[in-house]
Scaffold this motif. Structure first.
Motif, PDB file in Angstrom:
ATOM      1  N   VAL A   1     -23.541 -39.466 102.359  1.00 24.58           N
ATOM      2  CA  VAL A   1     -24.440 -38.945 103.544  1.00 24.58           C
ATOM      3  C   VAL A   1     -23.538 -37.455 103.837  1.00 24.58           C
ATOM      4  N   ASN A   2     -21.724 -37.507 103.101  1.00 27.01           N
ATOM      5  CA  ASN A   2     -20.844 -36.093 103.656  1.00 27.01           C
ATOM      6  C   ASN A   2     -21.176 -35.520 102.341  1.00 27.01           C
ATOM      7  N   PHE A   3     -21.491 -35.299 101.124  1.00 24.19           N
ATOM      8  CA  PHE A   3     -22.318 -34.085 100.590  1.00 24.19           C
ATOM      9  C   PHE A   3     -23.669 -34.101 100.216  1.00 24.19           C
TER      10      PHE A   3
ATOM     11  N   ASN B   1     -25.392 -33.654 103.400  1.00 26.85           N
ATOM     12  CA  ASN B   1     -25.282 -33.189 104.857  1.00 26.85           C
ATOM     13  C   ASN B   1     -24.350 -31.336 104.521  1.00 26.85           C
ATOM     14  N   ASN B   2     -23.197 -31.694 103.763  1.00 29.02           N
ATOM     15  CA  ASN B   2     -22.597 -30.524 103.396  1.00 29.02           C
ATOM     16  C   ASN B   2     -23.575 -29.183 102.543  1.00 29.02           C
ATOM     17  N   ALA B   3     -24.452 -30.407 102.063  1.00 30.60           N
ATOM     18  CA  ALA B   3     -25.534 -29.607 100.813  1.00 30.60           C
ATOM     19  C   ALA B   3     -26.273 -28.553 101.319  1.00 30.60           C
ATOM     20  N   VAL B   4     -26.924 -29.101 102.750  1.00 31.22           N
ATOM     21  CA  VAL B   4     -28.258 -29.041 103.475  1.00 31.22           C
ATOM     22  C   VAL B   4     -27.659 -27.917 104.716  1.00 31.22           C
ATOM     23  N   LYS B   5     -25.822 -27.970 105.244  1.00 32.28           N
ATOM     24  CA  LYS B   5     -25.178 -27.462 105.753  1.00 32.28           C
ATOM     25  C   LYS B   5     -25.170 -26.111 105.823  1.00 32.28           C
ATOM     26  N   TYR B   6     -24.419 -25.793 104.351  1.00 28.75           N
ATOM     27  CA  TYR B   6     -23.577 -24.715 103.331  1.00 28.75           C
ATOM     28  C   TYR B   6     -24.421 -24.018 102.558  1.00 28.75           C
TER      29      TYR B   6
ATOM     30  N   ARG C   1     -24.734 -21.218  97.796  1.00 33.11           N
ATOM     31  CA  ARG C   1     -24.274 -19.619  97.627  1.00 33.11           C
ATOM     32  C   ARG C   1     -22.596 -20.135  96.613  1.00 33.11           C
ATOM     33  N   GLY C   2     -22.502 -21.195  96.690  1.00 33.15           N
ATOM     34  CA  GLY C   2     -20.852 -21.752  95.787  1.00 33.15           C
ATOM     35  C   GLY C   2     -19.780 -21.008  96.727  1.00 33.15           C
ATOM     36  N   ILE C   3     -18.852 -21.812  95.820  1.00 30.69           N
ATOM     37  CA  ILE C   3     -17.316 -21.952  96.736  1.00 30.69           C
ATOM     38  C   ILE C   3     -16.621 -21.199  95.857  1.00 30.69           C
TER      39      ILE C   3
ATOM     40  N   TYR D   1      -9.157 -28.693 106.226  1.00 33.79           N
ATOM     41  CA  TYR D   1      -9.766 -27.464 104.830  1.00 33.79           C
ATOM     42  C   TYR D   1     -11.325 -27.044 105.760  1.00 33.79           C
ATOM     43  N   ARG D   2     -11.645 -25.697 105.898  1.00 29.00           N
ATOM     44  CA  ARG D   2     -11.876 -25.376 106.215  1.00 29.00           C
ATOM     45  C   ARG D   2     -12.706 -23.817 105.446  1.00 29.00           C
ATOM     46  N   VAL D   3     -13.411 -23.777 104.030  1.00 29.39           N
ATOM     47  CA  VAL D   3     -13.776 -22.345 103.839  1.00 29.39           C
ATOM     48  C   VAL D   3     -14.360 -21.156 104.369  1.00 29.39           C
TER      49      VAL D   3
ATOM     50  N   SER E   1     -20.125 -25.261 112.317  1.00 30.45           N
ATOM     51  CA  SER E   1     -19.785 -26.047 112.347  1.00 30.45           C
ATOM     52  C   SER E   1     -19.363 -27.065 111.993  1.00 30.45           C
ATOM     53  N   GLY E   2     -18.740 -27.829 112.328  1.00 30.40           N
ATOM     54  CA  GLY E   2     -17.426 -29.003 111.027  1.00 30.40           C
ATOM     55  C   GLY E   2     -16.235 -28.852 111.844  1.00 30.40           C
ATOM     56  N   LEU E   3     -15.486 -30.172 111.036  1.00 29.63           N
ATOM     57  CA  LEU E   3     -14.163 -29.902 111.425  1.00 29.63           C
ATOM     58  C   LEU E   3     -13.114 -29.749 110.142  1.00 29.63           C
TER      59      LEU E   3
ATOM     60  N   LEU F   1     -13.202 -32.701 107.716  1.00 25.64           N
ATOM     61  CA  LEU F   1     -12.660 -33.490 107.224  1.00 25.64           C
ATOM     62  C   LEU F   1     -13.502 -34.049 106.187  1.00 25.64           C
ATOM     63  N   GLY F   2     -14.687 -33.601 106.434  1.00 26.94           N
ATOM     64  CA  GLY F   2     -16.099 -35.032 105.285  1.00 26.94           C
ATOM     65  C   GLY F   2     -15.199 -35.243 104.292  1.00 26.94           C
ATOM     66  N   LEU F   3     -14.870 -33.677 103.407  1.00 29.28           N
ATOM     67  CA  LEU F   3     -14.461 -34.199 101.972  1.00 29.28           C
ATOM     68  C   LEU F   3     -12.691 -34.944 102.175  1.00 29.28           C
ATOM     69  N   TYR F   4     -12.367 -34.873 103.472  1.00 29.69           N
ATOM     70  CA  TYR F   4     -10.298 -35.064 103.133  1.00 29.69           C
ATOM     71  C   TYR F   4     -10.887 -37.321 103.371  1.00 29.69           C
ATOM     72  N   ILE F   5     -12.179 -37.743 104.113  1.00 33.24           N
ATOM     73  CA  ILE F   5     -12.328 -39.131 104.409  1.00 33.24           C
ATOM     74  C   ILE F   5     -12.478 -39.148 102.985  1.00 33.24           C
TER      75      ILE F   5
ATOM     76  N   GLY G   1     -24.501 -22.384  93.262  1.00 33.26           N
ATOM     77  CA  GLY G   1     -24.268 -23.785  93.584  1.00 33.26           C
ATOM     78  C   GLY G   1     -22.959 -24.741  93.457  1.00 33.26           C
ATOM     79  N   SER G   2     -23.146 -25.106  93.527  1.00 33.44           N
ATOM     80  CA  SER G   2     -22.142 -26.198  93.752  1.00 33.44           C
ATOM     81  C   SER G   2     -22.157 -27.553  93.231  1.00 33.44           C
ATOM     82  N   THR G   3     -21.539 -29.194  92.395  1.00 32.71           N
ATOM     83  CA  THR G   3     -21.691 -30.026  92.189  1.00 32.71           C
ATOM     84  C   THR G   3     -20.573 -30.090  92.847  1.00 32.71           C
ATOM     85  N   PHE G   4     -20.626 -31.620  94.110  1.00 37.46           N
ATOM     86  CA  PHE G   4     -19.644 -32.477  93.981  1.00 37.46           C
ATOM     87  C   PHE G   4     -19.966 -33.846  93.709  1.00 37.46           C
ATOM     88  N   TRP G   5     -19.180 -34.460  93.577  1.00 36.90           N
ATOM     89  CA  TRP G   5     -19.286 -35.605  91.595  1.00 36.90           C
ATOM     90  C   TRP G   5     -18.249 -36.549  92.352  1.00 36.90           C
TER      91      TRP G   5
HETATM   92  P1  ADP Z   1     -16.623 -29.739 107.193  1.00 37.52           P
HETATM   93  O1  ADP Z   1     -16.531 -30.458 108.263  1.00 37.52           O
HETATM   94  O2  ADP Z   1     -16.445 -28.265 108.317  1.00 37.52           O
HETATM   95  O3  ADP Z   1     -17.680 -29.519 106.640  1.00 37.52           O
HETATM   96  P2  ADP Z   1     -16.434 -30.756 104.732  1.00 37.52           P
HETATM   97  O4  ADP Z   1     -15.120 -31.241 104.039  1.00 37.52           O
HETATM   98  O5  ADP Z   1     -17.245 -31.869 104.648  1.00 37.52           O
HETATM   99  O6  ADP Z   1     -15.751 -30.139 106.125  1.00 37.52           O
HETATM  100  O7  ADP Z   1     -16.120 -29.455 104.289  1.00 37.52           O
HETATM  101  C1  ADP Z   1     -14.474 -28.782 103.941  1.00 37.52           C
HETATM  102  C2  ADP Z   1     -15.398 -26.964 103.432  1.00 37.52           C
HETATM  103  O8  ADP Z   1     -16.261 -27.422 102.101  1.00 37.52           O
HETATM  104  C3  ADP Z   1     -16.287 -27.028 104.069  1.00 37.52           C
HETATM  105  O9  ADP Z   1     -15.968 -26.266 105.510  1.00 37.52           O
HETATM  106  C4  ADP Z   1     -17.449 -26.175 103.830  1.00 37.52           C
HETATM  107  O10 ADP Z   1     -16.991 -24.652 103.655  1.00 37.52           O
HETATM  108  C5  ADP Z   1     -17.149 -26.200 102.052  1.00 37.52           C
HETATM  109  N1  ADP Z   1     -17.914 -26.956 101.288  1.00 37.52           N
HETATM  110  C6  ADP Z   1     -18.320 -28.705 101.247  1.00 37.52           C
HETATM  111  N2  ADP Z   1     -19.384 -28.701 101.237  1.00 37.52           N
HETATM  112  C7  ADP Z   1     -20.079 -27.600 100.745  1.00 37.52           C
HETATM  113  C8  ADP Z   1     -21.438 -27.073  99.868  1.00 37.52           C
HETATM  114  N3  ADP Z   1     -22.131 -27.621  99.541  1.00 37.52           N
HETATM  115  N4  ADP Z   1     -21.512 -25.392  99.505  1.00 37.52           N
HETATM  116  C9  ADP Z   1     -20.683 -25.123  99.886  1.00 37.52           C
HETATM  117  N5  ADP Z   1     -19.353 -25.320 100.567  1.00 37.52           N
HETATM  118  C10 ADP Z   1     -19.439 -26.407 101.285  1.00 37.52           C
END
Ligand code: ADP
Length: 605
Positions: free
Chosen positions: A505-507, A509-514, A541-543, A556-558, A566-568, A570-574, A595-599
């Motif tokens: 869900v975190n992966f 949601n992040n894709a949707v959000k970022y 847009r990628g990172i 950590y937030r990019v 918005s965001g804390l 914390l998602g990826l850390y957890i 783009g990005s591929t989280f795995w």
């Molecule tokens: P947050 O609660 O801020 O979303 P995450 O730990 O989930 O925290 O993500 C950390 C940071 O990684 C985000 O602030 C975002 O900048 C970057 N990030 C995560 N997923 C993506 C993605 N799919 N594309 C671009 N940036 C991402």
């Protein structure tokens, strides 16, 4: 008197050695040459007198008796240096004579007299006694010396003299050492020291040993001792080395005490090094400093600084704070402050300075002993935490405000028109805000669980594709995204289903959000060797590459300004913690503009 007799008489008379004859039972002095009279301190008048009358002071001395003995037995008496106390120049003086008493016989072989030949050996005896006395003095000095002394015969290496301190040092008895060849008495030291001793005798050069470690047999047990000692060669008057004096001192206790101090210092140093603490000693009068290497590193300088060098580095905004700390220290003796210092390269470093102030007689500080610690990292973390708290409160405040607004509107609405269809609209709104809050609070709880190591896993077997379908339902419902699932639809994960769901869900949601511009999100499941792998790909847009290593860190937030999304942080850390707890790996490939591929991978059962 025959001619011959005259000759003999004059020979006797001029002899520089005392010659005299005593005759008859009474030992009448019949002959006494000048040398005799001189030695006795008498004149010719003694001739004709009995020996004991002529020399009454000899009454209690053995001479008269010896004379009679020779007269009676006929056995010649040979004296060695015999003492005679004679009245010469009006006082009793001590002399030494070497002499013979010989019987003189008449033609019938009857003993008539005793003849005495003597040599005055007083001088010789005196010097011998003087030598003996000085030897005795030396011996006493040696005996009482607090250092161990042993005198060896250089020819056969036997122990001639050994004092108690030496016996104490080698823990031997006098009989074990005295007159014994030294290496037989102390065989345990022979291997090392015999060659050295031989060399001293050969070259005549004194040998000094400092803090030698020697194993001595003491009361049957080996003991490691430390000794300082000297081998001092002593030559006779011909320059031949006939004696070696060994002077030794056991310093085991001293060495051990010193080593303990050294160890304690070493430990303190190691502790200081391990804690990366720099130390300094500042002379307040001159401004001179003694600093450790770490101190210099903390201030980015390469050599020992003066006080001014350090003062020049302080951040202008922190000068007042430092001055206040000094003011406080003048009263309490304790210096403490944390300030920023600007290195020559412009970088800013936080340093904690702690010290003790020493006051002179006029109560002016004269010296500061102290430590410094680089707390830049600590300050950054503190800053991060402060930022996080403000972000978290902000994040919670938004849905909370929304819930509150919905509730107020609902309240009004229910009073005015309870049947209005807007009621359910506001309830939905409040609900979605509450869900958001619920997620935020859930994340925070997860983080504290991770910190306390209390995140437990409930593992079971489940089909990965089914879990994915279930959890993506809410995204699919929006109709905005094309979720494409590919790969091994039968793949079974052995894991904590809820936790893995959380990661997925975190992966997504992040894709949707970022990556809102990406309308397709690919989800792929596959088996890779011993692992199962799941990846979520977006076309956003990628990172930036330099941010990638930090993505899985706490808070950590990019885009740390936090304005855009918005965001804390914390998602990826957890997520990383959950996957690592499963023994798997987590990662990301990302390219800017593509783009990005989280795995993540999980070990297969
Ligand atoms: P947050 O609660 O801020 O979303 P995450 O730990 O989930 O925290 O993500 C950390 C940071 O990684 C985000 O602030 C975002 O900048 C970057 N990030 C995560 N997923 C993506 C993605 N799919 N594309 C671009 N940036 C991402």
């Amino acid at each position: 008197m025959s001619f011959n007799e005259n000759v003999y008489k004059s020979i006797v008379e001029v002899s520089p050695f005392p010659v005299y004859v005593c005759s008859g039972d009474e030992m009448i002095i019949t002959v006494a040459n000048n040398a005799t009279l001189k030695a006795w301190g008498r004149d010719k008048s003694v001739i004709g007198q009995p020996f004991s009358e002529a020399l009454p002071e000899l009454k209690d001395q053995p001479f008269r008796g010896l004379l009679s003995h020779v007269y009676e037995t006929g056995n010649t008496y040979f004296s060695s240096n015999d003492r005679a106390d004679l009245m010469v120049d009006g006082r009793i003086q001590t002399f030494y004579f070497k002499f013979t008493y010989q019987p003189l016989r008449d033609s019938n072989n009857i003993i008539t007299s005793v003849l005495c030949f003597a040599t005055d050996v007083t001088e010789l005896e005196r010097s011998r006694q003087a030598v003996e006395a000085s030897q005795n003095t030396l011996y006493n000095i040696i005996k009482q010396a607090p250092v161990a002394i042993c005198i060896l015969d250089a020819n056969d290496l036997t122990v001639q003299v050994v004092n108690d301190s030496y016996l104490e040092l080698v823990r031997k008895t006098r009989s074990e050492l005295e007159n014994q060849p030294v290496w037989e008495a102390v065989p345990e030291a022979a291997e090392l020291y015999a060659p050295i001793l031989n060399n001293v005798i050969k070259t005549g050069e004194t040998y000094y040993a400092k803090e030698h470690e020697v194993i001595l047999i003491r009361q049957g047990a080996e003991e490691l001792v430390f000794i300082d000692f000297v081998y001092e060669p002593i030559s006779d008057i011909n320059g031949k080395i006939n004696t070696v004096m060994v002077i030794g001192m056991e310093i085991t206790e001293k060495v051990i005490a010193r080593r303990l101090i050294e160890e304690a210092e070493e430990r303190a140093r190691l502790a200081i090094d391990a804690a990366e603490i720099g130390s300094f000693d500042l002379d307040m009068a001159t401004g001179n400093m003694v600093t450790s290497i770490r101190f210099n590193q903390i201030f980015g300088i390469s050599s020992t600084p003066s006080r001014n060098t350090i003062l020049e580095l302080i951040h202008p905004d922190d000068i007042a704070l430092r001055d206040a700390a000094y003011e406080f220290a003048r009263n309490t003796g304790k210096l403490f402050y944390e300030a920023r210092f600007i290195w020559k390269d412009g970088s800013i470093h936080w340093v904690r300075v702690q010290g003790k102030l020493y006051l002179g007689t006029d109560t002016h500080p004269t010296r500061i002993l102290g430590t410094v610690l680089d707390i830049t990292e600590f300050k950054h973390l503190q800053q991060q935490k402060d930022d996080f708290i403000s972000v978290a409160s902000h994040e919670l405040k938004t849905p909370l405000t929304s819930v509150k607004a919905s509730m107020q509107l609902l309240e009004r609405l229910i009073r005015q028109d309870p049947t209005s269809d807007k009621v359910s609209l506001f309830i939905d709104k409040a609900n979605s805000s509450l869900t958001k809050m619920h997620h935020l609070v859930e994340s925070l709880l997860n983080v504290s669980k991770i910190a306390a190591d209390q995140l437990v896993l409930n593992k079971s077997n489940f089909i990965a594709s089914e879990m994915i379908k279930d959890c993506c339902e809410h995204i699919r419902l929006t109709g905005k995204y094309n979720l494409v699932l590919s790969g091994d639809m039968e793949l079974v994960f052995y894991a904590d289903k809820n936790r893995i769901d959380q990661v997925l869900v975190n992966f997504i949601n992040n894709a949707v959000k970022y990556a809102p511009e990406s309308d397709t999100i690919n989800i792929h499941i596959s088996k890779e060797g011993d692992n199962s792998k799941l990846s979520v790909q977006d076309f956003g847009r990628g990172i930036p590459a330099e941010k990638l290593p930090h993505l899985f860190e706490r808070y950590y937030r990019v885009d740390s300004s936090g304005v855009q999304y918005s965001g804390l942080g914390l998602g990826l850390y957890i997520s990383a913690d959950i996957i690592e707890r499963h023994g798997g790996k987590i990662g990301v490939y990302s390219e800017k503009g593509i783009g990005s591929t989280f795995w993540f991978t999980l070990p297969s059962v």
